[in-house]
Design an enzyme around this catalytic site. Structure first.
Site, PDB file in Angstrom:
ATOM      1  N   LYS A 181      -3.362  37.208  -1.187  1.00  0.00           N
ATOM      2  CA  LYS A 181      -2.776  38.273  -0.371  1.00  0.00           C
ATOM      3  C   LYS A 181      -3.448  39.568  -0.785  1.00  0.00           C
ATOM      4  CE  LYS A 181      -0.073  41.309  -1.115  1.00  0.00           C
ATOM      5  NZ  LYS A 181       0.966  42.140  -1.709  1.00  0.00           N
TER       6      LYS A 181
HETATM    7  C1  R5P Z   1       5.214  44.062  -3.045  1.00  0.00           C
HETATM    8  O1  R5P Z   1       6.186  44.218  -3.723  1.00  0.00           O
HETATM    9  C2  R5P Z   1       4.822  42.705  -2.607  1.00  0.00           C
HETATM   10  O2  R5P Z   1       3.578  42.312  -3.069  1.00  0.00           O
HETATM   11  C3  R5P Z   1       4.959  42.519  -1.105  1.00  0.00           C
HETATM   12  O3  R5P Z   1       5.210  41.153  -0.930  1.00  0.00           O
HETATM   13  C4  R5P Z   1       3.711  42.837  -0.290  1.00  0.00           C
HETATM   14  O4  R5P Z   1       3.214  44.102  -0.588  1.00  0.00           O
HETATM   15  C5  R5P Z   1       4.015  42.675   1.217  1.00  0.00           C
HETATM   16  O5  R5P Z   1       4.974  43.630   1.595  1.00  0.00           O
HETATM   17  P1  R5P Z   1       4.574  44.921   2.484  1.00  0.00           P
HETATM   18  O6  R5P Z   1       4.115  44.403   3.845  1.00  0.00           O
HETATM   19  O7  R5P Z   1       5.864  45.703   2.557  1.00  0.00           O
HETATM   20  O8  R5P Z   1       3.482  45.636   1.747  1.00  0.00           O
END
Ligand code: R5P
Length: 290
Positions: free
Chosen positions: A203
């Protein structure tokens, strides 16, 4: 940092192209054991090869951030529209019904909060991932962040070792080092290091030149949404990402902080899986919001 020209030459083999030998619908997973493939197939749609992950693990570093005050009211109703959920064990066991019938990408590390600085992460017990029937374990890798880089790299390696032992894929979650710019050089390095250390999913964030980040990563990349954007821009982000090589999104704030979260996640799903343009996705969002 490696010279970008050499990088461009070595990796410019097409946007989102999977390696030639891949027969399995998940990039880089052809050689994995059956159990890993089974879990990856629960996450990535075998027809589209893509995924919409609903991320609500933010509380482990941010507390009850806006939109996450009540998981039961704010989040549980959205799960039906996601392909996969990403959250912590604490939220799963306290707030998510066990009959959602959705794969879980379990947040499998923890560390200091935004009150200090993200640091000194540790892994949760891998037996919890087994007990929760996790389809993947999410572990942060903080490239370029001094001591935290070494700690999180070690966590990622340990998680991949344990994941290989029990057949649970690891998703490397790239953080942004304090001093680093969020550019293709940085995310290409961070994503590749996760894959080199055994992550089966990465990710990261969308950026200019993202197509080269995706092409140079031998496993599938999903992108985080990041801070809340206007809905149309967030849908453009999804559209651009999947057209530049991402296999989907791991989105949180741009869903649960939307003026209509249920409409937003359905529009995101249509852009990611059904090829809607951002304009069509936004029209869908508006129609569902009425
Ligand atoms: C952050 O705390 C996590 O890695 C989230 O799962 C990731 O950043 C995805 O969330 P967002 O779309 O809010 O950035």
């Amino acid at each position: 940092m490696a010279d970008m020209d050499g990088f461009r030459e070595a990796n410019n083999f097409g946007f989102g192209q999977t390696a030639q030998f891949d027969s399995f619908h998940v990039k880089g997973a052809s050689n994995l054991p059956w159990g890993m493939k089974d879990r990856l197939s629960r996450i990535f749609n075998p027809k589209t090869g893509r995924v919409v992950m609903l991320a609500f693990d933010h509380g482990f570093i941010m507390g009850p951030t806006s939109g996450l005050e009540r998981i039961d009211l704010n989040i549980v109703p959205l799960i039906q529209y996601a392909d996969c959920i990403m959250c912590t064990r604490g939220i799963l066991q306290s707030s998510v019904p066990a009959n959602i019938n959705k794969p879980v990408c379990l947040r499998s590390d923890a560390g200091t909060t935004i009150l200090t600085e993200l640091n000194r992460n540790v892994l949760i017990d891998v037996e919890d991932a087994i007990r929760f029937n996790a389809s993947a374990m999410a572990v942060m890798f903080s490239a370029g962040d001094g001591e935290q880089e070494a700690i999180t790299a070690a966590n990622l390696v340990e998680a991949a070792d344990l994941g290989n032992r029990y057949g649970i894929p690891v998703m490397g979650v790239t953080a942004v080092g304090k001093q680093m710019a969020r550019d293709a050089r940085y995310f290409a390095l961070a994503s590749r290091v996760c894959a080199e250390n055994g992550a089966s999913i990465v990710k990261t964030y969308y950026c200019e030149g993202f197509e080269k980040v995706a092409a140079a990563c031998p496993v599938p990349i999903v992108i985080a949404g990041g801070k809340k954007l206007p809905e149309k821009e967030a849908l453009e982000l999804c559209y651009n990402a999947v057209n530049d090589g991402a296999v989907g999104v791991d989105m949180g704030r741009n869903v649960f902080q939307s003026e209509n979260p249920a409409a937003m996640i359905q529009a995101v799903h249509a852009v990611v899986h059904d090829g809607l343009t951002p304009e069509q996705g936004y029209e869908m969002f508006q129609d569902l919001s009425k």
